[in-house]
Scaffold this active site. Sequence first.
Site, mmCIF file in Angstrom:
data_model
loop_
_atom_site.group_PDB
_atom_site.id
_atom_site.type_symbol
_atom_site.label_atom_id
_atom_site.label_comp_id
_atom_site.label_asym_id
_atom_site.label_seq_id
_atom_site.Cartn_x
_atom_site.Cartn_y
_atom_site.Cartn_z
ATOM 1 N N ASP A 156 0.881 -1.167 0.000
ATOM 2 C CA ASP A 156 0.000 0.000 0.000
ATOM 3 C C ASP A 156 0.914 1.211 0.000
ATOM 4 O O ASP A 156 1.538 1.532 1.016
ATOM 5 C CB ASP A 156 -0.887 -0.044 1.263
ATOM 6 C CG ASP A 156 -1.682 1.249 1.473
ATOM 7 O OD1 ASP A 156 -1.678 2.123 0.582
ATOM 8 O OD2 ASP A 156 -2.308 1.369 2.549
ATOM 9 N N LYS A 166 2.780 11.310 -3.275
ATOM 10 C CA LYS A 166 1.779 10.627 -4.098
ATOM 11 C C LYS A 166 0.896 11.630 -4.855
ATOM 12 O O LYS A 166 0.391 11.334 -5.937
ATOM 13 C CB LYS A 166 0.925 9.751 -3.186
ATOM 14 C CG LYS A 166 -0.018 8.796 -3.905
ATOM 15 C CD LYS A 166 -0.647 7.862 -2.885
ATOM 16 C CE LYS A 166 -1.677 6.942 -3.478
ATOM 17 N NZ LYS A 166 -2.248 6.057 -2.423
ATOM 18 N N GLU A 225 -7.127 0.543 -4.616
ATOM 19 C CA GLU A 225 -7.152 0.417 -3.148
ATOM 20 C C GLU A 225 -8.472 -0.170 -2.630
ATOM 21 O O GLU A 225 -8.444 -1.079 -1.793
ATOM 22 C CB GLU A 225 -6.849 1.782 -2.502
ATOM 23 C CG GLU A 225 -5.378 2.169 -2.677
ATOM 24 C CD GLU A 225 -5.104 3.655 -2.456
ATOM 25 O OE1 GLU A 225 -5.997 4.378 -1.989
ATOM 26 O OE2 GLU A 225 -3.969 4.082 -2.763
ATOM 27 N N ASP A 276 -12.788 5.375 2.580
ATOM 28 C CA ASP A 276 -11.361 5.481 2.913
ATOM 29 C C ASP A 276 -11.021 6.906 3.330
ATOM 30 O O ASP A 276 -10.929 7.808 2.491
ATOM 31 C CB ASP A 276 -10.539 5.053 1.685
ATOM 32 C CG ASP A 276 -9.030 5.126 1.938
ATOM 33 O OD1 ASP A 276 -8.603 5.706 2.962
ATOM 34 O OD2 ASP A 276 -8.270 4.614 1.099
HETATM 35 P P1 ADP Z 1 -3.043 7.492 3.924
HETATM 36 O O1 ADP Z 1 -3.984 6.541 3.270
HETATM 37 O O2 ADP Z 1 -3.288 8.915 3.522
HETATM 38 O O3 ADP Z 1 -1.615 7.095 3.785
HETATM 39 P P2 ADP Z 1 -3.663 6.508 6.626
HETATM 40 O O4 ADP Z 1 -4.717 5.563 6.261
HETATM 41 O O5 ADP Z 1 -2.393 5.965 7.157
HETATM 42 O O6 ADP Z 1 -3.380 7.559 5.485
HETATM 43 O O7 ADP Z 1 -4.310 7.505 7.713
HETATM 44 C C1 ADP Z 1 -3.558 8.456 8.360
HETATM 45 C C2 ADP Z 1 -4.485 9.321 9.205
HETATM 46 O O8 ADP Z 1 -5.158 8.511 10.176
HETATM 47 C C3 ADP Z 1 -3.729 10.372 9.982
HETATM 48 O O9 ADP Z 1 -4.435 11.617 9.899
HETATM 49 C C4 ADP Z 1 -3.758 9.851 11.415
HETATM 50 O O10 ADP Z 1 -3.718 10.886 12.370
HETATM 51 C C5 ADP Z 1 -5.101 9.162 11.432
HETATM 52 N N1 ADP Z 1 -5.231 8.183 12.512
HETATM 53 C C6 ADP Z 1 -4.439 7.111 12.771
HETATM 54 N N2 ADP Z 1 -4.861 6.442 13.860
HETATM 55 C C7 ADP Z 1 -5.957 7.115 14.308
HETATM 56 C C8 ADP Z 1 -6.854 6.937 15.417
HETATM 57 N N3 ADP Z 1 -6.697 5.938 16.289
HETATM 58 N N4 ADP Z 1 -7.880 7.820 15.557
HETATM 59 C C9 ADP Z 1 -8.033 8.845 14.685
HETATM 60 N N5 ADP Z 1 -7.223 9.061 13.640
HETATM 61 C C10 ADP Z 1 -6.199 8.218 13.444
HETATM 62 MG MG MG Z 2 -4.572 4.906 2.351
#
Ligand code: ADP
Ligand code: MG
Length: 618
Positions: free
Chosen positions: A11, A74, A173, A198
Amino acid sequence: MDAESTIIGIDLGTTNSLVAVCDAAGPRIIASPAGERMLPSVVRYGDDGRVEAIGTQARQDAEKYPQHTLASIKRLMGRGAGDATDDLPLLGYRVVDGPNNTARVAIGEQLISPQEVSAAILRELKHWAEAAFGHTVRDAVITVPAYFDDAQRQATRDAARLAGLDARRIVNEPTAAALAYGIGIGSAGTPQTIAVYDLGGGTFDISILRLIPPDETNTDTAHFFQVLATAGDTHLGGDDIDTAIVRLLLDEMNIQPTPTGRQQLRNLAEHAKISLSDSPKTTIASEIEHESGRLSINRTLTRDEAEALAAPLITRSGECCTRALRDAKLTPAQIDRVVLVGGATRMPMVRQHVGEVFEMNPYTALDPDEVVALGASVQGTVLSGKSDALLLDVLPLSLGLETAGGAVAKLIIRNSTVPARATEMFSTSVDNQTAIKLNVLQGEREMAENCRSLGIFNLTGMPPMPAGIPQLEVEFLVDANGVLNVSAVERRSGAKATTQIVPNHGLTRDEVSRMEAEALTHARDDMTRHRVVDLIANSTLDVKWIEDRLAKLGDDVAPAYRAELEVLLTTLRGMVEAGERNWRSVDADVFYKAKETLDHASIRLHEQSIVRTLRKDD
Ligand code: ADP
Ligand code: MG
């Protein structure tokens, strides 16, 4: 597993990237040698164009090297600087136009392509996998958003090539998220319509997919996912909630933070937001650097406050969902499943809102951060022709709950076809319990310690009641995709808890055979032990009840009758104690008899007790 045929799943995210592998035990995340399961998609370059730091380190020092730290690359993949004007204000680094209308990042004298930056991330993940396997990895399935165009997909392929990986397939995705849940693999093939919600760090995507099962002419094990509609917002994500929290704090502090101070505030805000997904309030305490010194902050932030800040953002995401449904010409009732993806969907408010928009409980069994990488690895296994090894269509082992004394109550027995449903009533064994721990188990043995624990969750918020009085109704529902939904309701108080688990993940056919064989070997012992444990639990409640009544009724109990009960009580107490010390030391039949005899003898006490209660009511 050999080097030739392992196809890893990656991913490649805007905020975080992950790598997974799927073998006979199902998909799993591969951690870094240091134990990190997620690589922040951040790379820092030196003026010479060499990578200086990657991942967590690069993210931590981002404020120190704003011009050299490349995050959210990205957003530039396969695009020209001109196409990305919307995104440029978000990126702290300099983006210029390169050849053929492609964006480049300018660092010192160097021009770096987004593909190179993504390649650095992919290379790091490749190393994680190689360190875990002890051999080289060449093939990968890499995911991209459903809306990525050909140029963006090609840029992703190019990044893989630069990293020394062959992108065997570029997968959407949302499709990967569905595959992680087992949707679309195996033979259970009813058409399904799936919504994938998502909410990541900086982007929000909603996709509606239709799963077309293979027909007789198409023997491919992978079903086909048709994208019916996508919608979203490339500037909506968890980071915006952090920004809103930072703004609130800055308003209250009334300072001009330095870049370091701003980064501190962002970190505090994100941390607070994450804590609030699990608890109703959190403390923000630190010293913030500002233009004319430092100011300390010490403040409680409640979930309600954070939700008030997040509400407009979450509402916006809901509007995108409604639009996607309209585009797909579907009503919420026509959606079979909603899958949650992205770290920000851990916020209870997001789950609730998605539930309201789609009028159903979304899938949450898998970690929303990990689900896309897991699904990519499942696709890798399908491509390598090894998906037969996965346990998909049946429940190979029984599913149950741990009861008092460590025994197992089986709710759904092995080889049940899915969907399957079962309910059972439980109670407490200790007075005034306000919470019940529910341990969900898989296996054929009679004792919890010999089964596989799939997860423990808590039912809380029960008012204190005597042991045995709470009425806990537990329902197990395994749906057509093999996802187990557990719900527990305490009927008297209405206290409720639910959880979701994918029982077959982490289980191989070999392990199933081993567990079956062990169950046979230990069948007789296990049965006896289970019986003794249940007798201990039930006798304890009986003894306690009779003791209480004897005390309450006092002189109303005839001395001879009291003496008779005391003798029987002593016998049963002795058996309980002996059984607790060592279950083998008691004869289950004798134990059972002793309990029966006491129960029978105590009928008169029951009656007396009822009469007494009625008299009191007069
Ligand atoms: P991306 O797909 O953009 O790479 P992610 O799926 O990794 O992103 O999501 C990252 C986001 O999720 C960040 O804003 C992070 O602060 C938030 N996040 C991660 N864990 C939690 C949680 N337990 N509660 C709320 N937000 C969260
Ligand atoms: Mg993602």
